[in-house]
Design an enzyme around this catalytic site. Sequence first.
Site, mmCIF file in Angstrom:
data_model
loop_
_atom_site.group_PDB
_atom_site.id
_atom_site.type_symbol
_atom_site.label_atom_id
_atom_site.label_comp_id
_atom_site.label_asym_id
_atom_site.label_seq_id
_atom_site.Cartn_x
_atom_site.Cartn_y
_atom_site.Cartn_z
ATOM 1 N N VAL A 109 11.848 5.061 -9.688
ATOM 2 C CA VAL A 109 12.298 3.885 -10.433
ATOM 3 C C VAL A 109 11.504 3.769 -11.727
ATOM 4 O O VAL A 109 10.285 3.976 -11.752
ATOM 5 C CB VAL A 109 12.139 2.612 -9.576
ATOM 6 C CG1 VAL A 109 12.533 1.374 -10.369
ATOM 7 C CG2 VAL A 109 12.978 2.724 -8.305
ATOM 8 N N TYR A 112 8.633 6.276 -13.390
ATOM 9 C CA TYR A 112 8.284 7.258 -12.364
ATOM 10 C C TYR A 112 9.281 8.419 -12.326
ATOM 11 O O TYR A 112 8.925 9.539 -11.940
ATOM 12 C CB TYR A 112 8.223 6.583 -10.988
ATOM 13 C CG TYR A 112 6.897 5.904 -10.715
ATOM 14 C CD1 TYR A 112 5.963 6.492 -9.880
ATOM 15 C CD2 TYR A 112 6.586 4.682 -11.297
ATOM 16 C CE1 TYR A 112 4.740 5.875 -9.620
ATOM 17 C CE2 TYR A 112 5.383 4.060 -11.050
ATOM 18 C CZ TYR A 112 4.455 4.658 -10.207
ATOM 19 O OH TYR A 112 3.250 4.044 -9.970
ATOM 20 N N ASP A 198 6.809 9.181 -1.175
ATOM 21 C CA ASP A 198 6.539 8.702 -2.526
ATOM 22 C C ASP A 198 6.838 9.841 -3.487
ATOM 23 O O ASP A 198 6.662 11.026 -3.148
ATOM 24 C CB ASP A 198 5.075 8.280 -2.681
ATOM 25 C CG ASP A 198 4.776 6.939 -2.033
ATOM 26 O OD1 ASP A 198 5.720 6.262 -1.577
ATOM 27 O OD2 ASP A 198 3.579 6.568 -1.977
ATOM 28 N N HIS A 220 -4.053 8.857 6.836
ATOM 29 C CA HIS A 220 -4.413 8.686 5.430
ATOM 30 C C HIS A 220 -5.633 9.547 5.113
ATOM 31 O O HIS A 220 -6.643 9.509 5.811
ATOM 32 C CB HIS A 220 -4.725 7.209 5.161
ATOM 33 C CG HIS A 220 -4.694 6.842 3.712
ATOM 34 N ND1 HIS A 220 -5.555 7.383 2.779
ATOM 35 C CD2 HIS A 220 -3.902 5.973 3.014
ATOM 36 C CE1 HIS A 220 -5.305 6.861 1.593
ATOM 37 N NE2 HIS A 220 -4.301 6.011 1.700
ATOM 38 N N GLU A 288 2.746 -0.666 3.076
ATOM 39 C CA GLU A 288 1.852 0.155 3.907
ATOM 40 C C GLU A 288 1.175 -0.685 4.990
ATOM 41 O O GLU A 288 1.000 -0.217 6.119
ATOM 42 C CB GLU A 288 0.796 0.835 3.041
ATOM 43 C CG GLU A 288 -0.094 1.798 3.804
ATOM 44 C CD GLU A 288 -0.914 2.664 2.887
ATOM 45 O OE1 GLU A 288 -0.423 3.738 2.479
ATOM 46 O OE2 GLU A 288 -2.056 2.270 2.563
ATOM 47 N N ASP A 311 -5.430 14.662 -1.171
ATOM 48 C CA ASP A 311 -5.872 14.374 -2.538
ATOM 49 C C ASP A 311 -7.095 15.234 -2.839
ATOM 50 O O ASP A 311 -8.137 15.089 -2.201
ATOM 51 C CB ASP A 311 -6.226 12.891 -2.688
ATOM 52 C CG ASP A 311 -6.603 12.524 -4.116
ATOM 53 O OD1 ASP A 311 -6.475 13.395 -5.012
ATOM 54 O OD2 ASP A 311 -7.039 11.386 -4.342
#
Length: 339
Positions: A109, A112, A198, A220, A288, A311
Site C-alpha cells: 500500500v 511500499y 509483509d 520472532h 501482531e 534480520d
Amino acid sequence: MSRFMYKAKCVLTVAFCAFVLLFIAYFTPMSVRYLEGFLPMSRCPQAPAEKLKLGNSIDASLDLWSRGDVQTCTDWGAPVIWDGMFDPDHYDQEHRKNHSSVSLTVFAVGRYLDAYLKTFLLSAERHFMEALPVTYYVFTDIPERVPDIHLGPGRSLKVVRVQRHSRWQDISMMRMRAIADAIESRIRHHSHYVFCFDVDQVFVGRFGSEALGDSVALLHAYYYHRPQSLYAYDRNPRSRAYMETGDFYYHAAVFGGSWRTVKNMTETCYQTIMKDKENQVEALWHDESHLNKYLWLHKPSKVLSPEYCWDRNIGFRGDIHVARLLWSEKKYGTLRVTD
C-alpha cells in the site's frame, strides 16, 4: 607527594575511561543481541520414541534430535522447524502426491509498492514453494502500479484493491479483514493453504513445503533467545490483546496454515481489533499483539524457526545455519509518511 598524586589521578582517569569504553562496547544494542545468542533455548520435551502430537503425517519424518542446540518441538507437541531436521525432497514429493496448493497474500500500500513489491515477488518466484502451485494475492490501493512479473508454470497473480488508511497502524491492522474476505470469496475455492507476508522482505533460500501445516506461526528473530519476561506482549488489561504470559513471541510478518484456520485466525484478530477500537484502545504492536493472543489461545500445529524471517542486523547466531527470508532495509521515515 604531589607528583605521586598526579600519577595516581592519571591512572584512575585512564582506568575510568577504559571502563566507560568497555561499557559502551559491550552494551550497545548489537553487543546485547550477540550476547543474547548465548542464552540457551528450552529443549524438545518429548522422548526419542514419542510421536508428535500435532503436525501432519509428513511431519512424522522430522528428525527432532538432529539439532541438539535448539528447541525442536513445543510443550503441546508441535514441531519447530530448523535446518537439518527435514528432507526437502520427501516433503515436496508428499505434498505433490496430495495435490497441495498455496496462496500467498502480501500488502503493498502506498509507497511500499514501489519500494519493495517487485523484489519480493521476484525472490518468491525463486524460493517460495517451488514444487507447488502458488497464487499470489497482492493487496494494494494502486493496482495499476503492480509490476508485471514473469511467473513459472502453475503460478498466477491476482490483484485486490484495498482502501488506503491515513495511518500505517490502521493499514497493518485492517489487513486481517481483507485476508479473511479474500479467503471466503476466492482463496478457499482453489488453495489448500494460505501464507501471509509483509512486503518489506526478500526470499534468499528455500521456503518450502516443510513449512505447511494447519496453523503455522513464526518465532520472532529478536525474541527467541530472550526470557519470557522480556517478550513484547500487550500488558494493558483494557486491550483484547492483553497477555500476562504466553508460550513464545510470534512475528506477524509471516503466518499461515490451512485456509479454514487462517480465515478463523484473521477474522478473530479483526474482531478483537474492532473491540479495542470501540473502547478507544490500541494494542502495543497492533495486529501482531492480537495475533500473539490468538496463537496463545489456539496453539499452532507448527512453528517456524527464525531462519524463516531473519534480520542480519542481529549479527552472528550459531543456531541460524541458513537464512530463508530476510528483512529488507526499513525506511519508516519516508514510507510511513502519508501523502
